[in-house]
Design a protein around this motif. Sequence first.
Motif, short mmCIF file in Angstrom:
data_model
loop_
_atom_site.label_atom_id
_atom_site.label_comp_id
_atom_site.label_asym_id
_atom_site.label_seq_id
_atom_site.Cartn_x
_atom_site.Cartn_y
_atom_site.Cartn_z
N GLU A 89 0.85 -1.18 0.00
CA GLU A 89 0.00 0.00 0.00
C GLU A 89 0.89 1.23 0.00
O GLU A 89 1.82 1.34 0.80
CB GLU A 89 -0.90 -0.01 1.23
CG GLU A 89 -1.86 1.15 1.30
CD GLU A 89 -2.73 1.09 2.55
OE1 GLU A 89 -3.29 2.14 2.91
OE2 GLU A 89 -2.83 0.01 3.16
N HIS A 134 -4.40 6.55 -0.91
CA HIS A 134 -3.44 5.47 -0.98
C HIS A 134 -3.79 4.56 -2.15
O HIS A 134 -4.94 4.52 -2.60
CB HIS A 134 -3.41 4.67 0.32
CG HIS A 134 -2.77 5.39 1.46
ND1 HIS A 134 -2.48 4.78 2.66
CD2 HIS A 134 -2.35 6.67 1.59
CE1 HIS A 134 -1.90 5.65 3.48
NE2 HIS A 134 -1.82 6.81 2.85
N SER A 152 -11.13 -11.23 2.02
CA SER A 152 -10.28 -10.52 2.97
C SER A 152 -8.92 -10.34 2.32
O SER A 152 -8.29 -11.32 1.89
CB SER A 152 -10.13 -11.31 4.28
OG SER A 152 -11.35 -11.32 4.99
N SER A 154 -5.04 -8.77 2.54
CA SER A 154 -3.99 -8.27 3.42
C SER A 154 -3.05 -7.36 2.63
O SER A 154 -2.60 -7.72 1.55
CB SER A 154 -3.20 -9.43 4.03
OG SER A 154 -4.03 -10.22 4.87
N ARG A 156 0.40 -4.56 2.95
CA ARG A 156 1.55 -4.15 3.75
C ARG A 156 1.86 -2.70 3.45
O ARG A 156 1.97 -2.31 2.29
CB ARG A 156 2.76 -5.01 3.42
CG ARG A 156 2.65 -6.46 3.88
CD ARG A 156 3.58 -7.34 3.09
NE ARG A 156 3.10 -7.47 1.72
CZ ARG A 156 3.85 -7.87 0.71
NH1 ARG A 156 5.13 -8.12 0.90
NH2 ARG A 156 3.34 -7.99 -0.49
N THR A 168 7.30 -2.85 7.80
CA THR A 168 6.00 -2.92 7.15
C THR A 168 4.96 -3.35 8.17
O THR A 168 5.22 -4.21 9.02
CB THR A 168 6.01 -3.93 5.98
OG1 THR A 168 6.43 -5.20 6.46
CG2 THR A 168 6.91 -3.46 4.86
N ARG A 169 3.82 -2.70 8.10
CA ARG A 169 2.70 -3.04 8.97
C ARG A 169 1.58 -3.61 8.11
O ARG A 169 1.28 -3.09 7.05
CB ARG A 169 2.21 -1.82 9.73
CG ARG A 169 3.19 -1.35 10.80
CD ARG A 169 2.73 -0.10 11.50
NE ARG A 169 3.68 0.31 12.53
CZ ARG A 169 3.71 1.52 13.06
NH1 ARG A 169 2.84 2.44 12.66
NH2 ARG A 169 4.60 1.81 14.00
N ASP A 170 0.99 -4.68 8.60
CA ASP A 170 -0.08 -5.35 7.85
C ASP A 170 -1.44 -4.78 8.25
O ASP A 170 -1.66 -4.43 9.41
CB ASP A 170 -0.06 -6.85 8.11
CG ASP A 170 1.20 -7.53 7.59
OD1 ASP A 170 1.80 -6.96 6.65
OD2 ASP A 170 1.57 -8.59 8.10
N ARG A 171 -2.32 -4.72 7.26
CA ARG A 171 -3.71 -4.39 7.53
C ARG A 171 -4.57 -5.30 6.67
O ARG A 171 -4.20 -5.65 5.55
CB ARG A 171 -4.02 -2.92 7.24
CG ARG A 171 -3.85 -2.50 5.81
CD ARG A 171 -4.06 -1.01 5.60
NE ARG A 171 -5.39 -0.58 6.00
CZ ARG A 171 -6.04 0.44 5.42
NH1 ARG A 171 -5.47 1.12 4.43
NH2 ARG A 171 -7.23 0.79 5.84
N THR A 172 -5.69 -5.71 7.22
CA THR A 172 -6.60 -6.61 6.51
C THR A 172 -7.93 -5.92 6.29
O THR A 172 -8.49 -5.32 7.22
CB THR A 172 -6.81 -7.91 7.31
OG1 THR A 172 -5.54 -8.55 7.52
CG2 THR A 172 -7.71 -8.87 6.57
N LEU A 173 -8.42 -6.00 5.06
CA LEU A 173 -9.67 -5.36 4.69
C LEU A 173 -10.62 -6.39 4.10
O LEU A 173 -10.20 -7.33 3.43
CB LEU A 173 -9.42 -4.26 3.66
CG LEU A 173 -8.54 -3.09 4.08
CD1 LEU A 173 -8.21 -2.22 2.88
CD2 LEU A 173 -9.23 -2.26 5.16
N GLN A 192 -10.54 4.84 3.39
CA GLN A 192 -9.55 3.85 3.82
C GLN A 192 -8.12 4.27 3.49
O GLN A 192 -7.21 3.46 3.59
CB GLN A 192 -9.85 2.50 3.17
CG GLN A 192 -11.15 1.86 3.64
CD GLN A 192 -11.11 1.52 5.12
OE1 GLN A 192 -10.09 1.14 5.66
NE2 GLN A 192 -12.26 1.67 5.78
#
Length: 314
Positions: A89, A134, A152, A154, A156, A168-173, A192
Motif C-alpha cells: 500500500e 493510498h 479478505s 492483506s 503491507r 511494514t505493517r499489515d492491515r486486513t480489509l 480507507q
Amino acid sequence: MKFKDYYETLGVKRDATQDEIKNAYRKLARKFHPDVSKEADAEARFKEMGEAYKVLKDPEKRASYDQLGANWQNGQDFQPPPNGDAGFEFRGRGDHPGFGEGSDFGDYFEQMFGHQSGWGHSRGRAMHAQGEDHHAKVQIDLEDAYNGAERSISLRMPVVDENGHVITRDRTLSVTIPKGIRAGQTLRLAGQGGPGIGEGKAGDLYLEITFRPHPRYRVDGRDVYLDLPLAPWEAALGANVTVPTPAGSVELTIPANSSSGRKLRLKGKGIPGKEAGDLYVVLNIALPPATSEEAKAAYRTLQQAFDFNPRAAL
C-alpha cells in the motif's frame, strides 16, 4: 539487467536507519562529486550513488526493493517480477507504465510507484486537510471475476519506526469483488486512505486489480484462453468433449480434421459484463507415448496407412 546492491553502493548495512543512509550518501557525494573529485571513475560512482539513494531514501521504494532483492546477489541477472508491488500500500502516485528495456533498476522503481508526494508530506499548512489517497495492487482469482466474491485482503504499508528503521505493517480489509471486473480496473474504498488533519476527511484507498496466474487459463482483456489437449483420433475424426470453463463445464463439438493451434470460440463465455468476453479453446494434439511393442506396432501401421510428410511445405 544486473541486480545492484544499493546498500553496498552506499556502504551501509541493510538494517541502516534512514538518517544513516542520508549521512552515508552525503559523505560519498562530497568525495565523488565530479566537480571536486580527482578519482578517475568519479562521475560513474556519483551516478551510481544517486541511483541507490533515490530508492533507499524513500521508505516505500526501499521496502519493495528489500522484498524484490531478497534472493538476488549483486551482479546477477535480474528481471523484475510481474506485479512486483502487489500487496503493498502506497501514498498517492501517478500511473506506472511498466518496466521496459533500457531502464535501470532505479528507473524501475520510479515506474512502479510513480512520482511520490513525499514521505510525511502534508497537503498544505491548513489546520484541516483531507488525508492522502493510498494505492495498492491486489491479486484475485479469475473465478472471482466470473462470480463476484467477498474477500479478505492483506496489505503491507511501509512506515518508519521510532528508531528510524523501515518496517511494514499489515492491515486486513474486507473487499467486495464485483462480478465482471477486469485486470487493470480499480476499486475505490472510501475513507480507507491516509487520515485527515483536524476535521479533514480520510483519504481513499484505490485497489488496482490483477489476476493470479492460473494453471489452466490465460486472460486478455475480457477474453479467456484455454489449451485443450486432444487425442489424434479426436482431432482427425471429430468428437464431443467436455471443456472446463471458470463458470462450469460445457460440451464442445470438435470438427473433423482439426489441427493443433486451431481456435474454437465460445461466445460470451469469457469474463461477464455488459459486453461479455469470449472463451477461446485452443486445440493441442497430444500423442500417446510409444512405450510398448503394441503401441509401436500401431504407429507403424499409421505410417504405412498414410502418405504423409509433415515437412512437405518446408
